[in-house]
Design a protein around this motif. Structure first.
Motif, PDB file in Angstrom:
ATOM      1  N   GLU A  97     -37.070 -59.848   7.657  1.00 55.27           N
ATOM      2  CA  GLU A  97     -35.815 -60.405   8.169  1.00 55.27           C
ATOM      3  C   GLU A  97     -34.666 -59.409   8.035  1.00 55.27           C
ATOM      4  OE1 GLU A  97     -33.463 -62.888  10.180  1.00 55.27           O
ATOM      5  OE2 GLU A  97     -35.609 -63.138   9.869  1.00 55.27           O
ATOM      6  N   SER A  98     -34.598 -58.703   6.924  1.00 57.61           N
ATOM      7  CA  SER A  98     -33.518 -57.725   6.748  1.00 57.61           C
ATOM      8  C   SER A  98     -33.672 -56.560   7.723  1.00 57.61           C
ATOM      9  CB  SER A  98     -33.463 -57.223   5.310  1.00 57.61           C
ATOM     10  OG  SER A  98     -34.621 -56.498   4.983  1.00 57.61           O
ATOM     11  N   GLN A  99     -34.899 -56.168   8.030  1.00 54.93           N
ATOM     12  CA  GLN A  99     -35.123 -55.112   9.026  1.00 54.93           C
ATOM     13  C   GLN A  99     -34.656 -55.561  10.404  1.00 54.93           C
ATOM     14  OE1 GLN A  99     -35.425 -52.335   7.110  1.00 54.93           O
ATOM     15  NE2 GLN A  99     -36.681 -51.628   8.770  1.00 54.93           N
ATOM     16  N   LYS A 150     -19.906 -56.191  13.153  1.00 59.88           N
ATOM     17  CA  LYS A 150     -19.241 -57.393  12.650  1.00 59.88           C
ATOM     18  C   LYS A 150     -20.130 -58.193  11.709  1.00 59.88           C
ATOM     19  CE  LYS A 150     -16.041 -58.176  16.453  1.00 59.88           C
ATOM     20  NZ  LYS A 150     -15.658 -59.079  17.552  1.00 59.88           N
ATOM     21  N   GLY A 151     -21.413 -58.182  11.955  1.00 62.11           N
ATOM     22  CA  GLY A 151     -22.322 -59.011  11.164  1.00 62.11           C
ATOM     23  C   GLY A 151     -22.856 -58.295   9.942  1.00 62.11           C
ATOM     24  N   LYS A 152     -23.806 -58.963   9.311  1.00 59.05           N
ATOM     25  CA  LYS A 152     -24.464 -58.394   8.139  1.00 59.05           C
ATOM     26  C   LYS A 152     -25.804 -57.831   8.573  1.00 59.05           C
ATOM     27  CE  LYS A 152     -21.610 -60.007   4.941  1.00 59.05           C
ATOM     28  NZ  LYS A 152     -20.945 -59.338   3.930  1.00 59.05           N
ATOM     29  N   PRO A 153     -26.219 -56.680   8.134  1.00 57.64           N
ATOM     30  CA  PRO A 153     -25.505 -55.777   7.250  1.00 57.64           C
ATOM     31  C   PRO A 153     -24.384 -55.071   8.005  1.00 57.64           C
ATOM     32  CG  PRO A 153     -27.540 -54.756   7.950  1.00 57.64           C
ATOM     33  CD  PRO A 153     -27.526 -56.148   8.514  1.00 57.64           C
ATOM     34  N   ASN A 208     -20.903 -39.269  11.131  1.00 56.77           N
ATOM     35  CA  ASN A 208     -21.508 -39.779   9.902  1.00 56.77           C
ATOM     36  C   ASN A 208     -21.876 -41.234  10.078  1.00 56.77           C
ATOM     37  OD1 ASN A 208     -19.122 -41.167   9.658  1.00 56.77           O
ATOM     38  ND2 ASN A 208     -18.490 -40.190   7.764  1.00 56.77           N
ATOM     39  N   TRP A 209     -22.596 -41.759   9.094  1.00 58.37           N
ATOM     40  CA  TRP A 209     -23.096 -43.123   9.121  1.00 58.37           C
ATOM     41  C   TRP A 209     -23.119 -43.632   7.702  1.00 58.37           C
ATOM     42  CZ3 TRP A 209     -26.981 -45.473   6.524  1.00 58.37           C
ATOM     43  CH2 TRP A 209     -27.480 -46.658   7.020  1.00 58.37           C
ATOM     44  N   ARG A 210     -22.790 -44.919   7.532  1.00 59.39           N
ATOM     45  CA  ARG A 210     -22.903 -45.500   6.200  1.00 59.39           C
ATOM     46  C   ARG A 210     -23.068 -47.003   6.302  1.00 59.39           C
ATOM     47  NH1 ARG A 210     -17.909 -46.726   2.671  1.00 59.39           N
ATOM     48  NH2 ARG A 210     -16.617 -47.853   4.134  1.00 59.39           N
ATOM     49  N   GLN A 211     -23.615 -47.570   5.238  1.00 53.79           N
ATOM     50  CA  GLN A 211     -23.685 -49.024   5.131  1.00 53.79           C
ATOM     51  C   GLN A 211     -22.566 -49.451   4.207  1.00 53.79           C
ATOM     52  OE1 GLN A 211     -27.489 -50.597   4.037  1.00 53.79           O
ATOM     53  NE2 GLN A 211     -26.791 -52.707   4.142  1.00 53.79           N
ATOM     54  N   ASN A 212     -21.746 -50.384   4.658  1.00 52.55           N
ATOM     55  CA  ASN A 212     -20.613 -50.868   3.884  1.00 52.55           C
ATOM     56  C   ASN A 212     -21.038 -52.103   3.120  1.00 52.55           C
ATOM     57  OD1 ASN A 212     -18.151 -51.504   2.854  1.00 52.55           O
ATOM     58  ND2 ASN A 212     -17.136 -51.810   4.820  1.00 52.55           N
ATOM     59  N   PHE A 213     -20.999 -52.015   1.804  1.00 56.23           N
ATOM     60  CA  PHE A 213     -21.357 -53.155   0.968  1.00 56.23           C
ATOM     61  C   PHE A 213     -20.095 -53.881   0.562  1.00 56.23           C
ATOM     62  CE2 PHE A 213     -24.757 -50.073   0.418  1.00 56.23           C
ATOM     63  CZ  PHE A 213     -25.872 -50.850   0.634  1.00 56.23           C
ATOM     64  N   ASP A 214     -19.950 -55.124   1.024  1.00 51.00           N
ATOM     65  CA  ASP A 214     -18.764 -55.923   0.697  1.00 51.00           C
ATOM     66  C   ASP A 214     -18.907 -56.591  -0.646  1.00 51.00           C
ATOM     67  OD1 ASP A 214     -17.540 -55.328   3.132  1.00 51.00           O
ATOM     68  OD2 ASP A 214     -18.636 -56.925   4.126  1.00 51.00           O
TER      69      ASP A 214
END
Length: 92
Positions: A19-21, A64-67, A86-92
């Motif tokens: 599901e996360s993938q 807008k969504g998660k992740p 660049n690229w990053r995952q933003n952890f709220d």
């Protein structure tokens, strides 16, 4: 009983991973779509991401969504090409 519990945990872990993938791939597709419309932001009626100009031909595009994924994009007006810097995952 312990074996059943362990097997159930393994199934839950596998389903969570799958599901996360799916969510990650959907967020990446929305970023790609927004990158294509940087020059004509008004053409995207219901934008799946946030677009923010951060300087000379630089754009911060975030899903807008998660992740929540964020990319910094350089927009070349002459070639009409968006290049990811660049690229990053933003952890709220």
């Amino acid at each position: 009983m312990e074996l059943e519990r362990l097997a159930a945990l393994e199934v839950i872990a596998l389903n969570t991973y799958v599901e996360s993938q799916k969510q990650f791939i959907a967020a990446e597709k929305s970023l790609l779509e927004c990158e294509q419309y940087i020059a004509n932001v008004a053409l995207l009626p219901n934008s799946p991401c946030h677009l923010q100009s951060v300087g000379k031909n630089l754009w911060l595009v975030s899903s807008k969504g998660k992740p929540r994924l964020e990319v910094m994009v350089l927009w070349d007006e002459k070639k009409t090409i968006a290049t990811r810097l660049n690229w990053r995952q933003n952890f709220d």
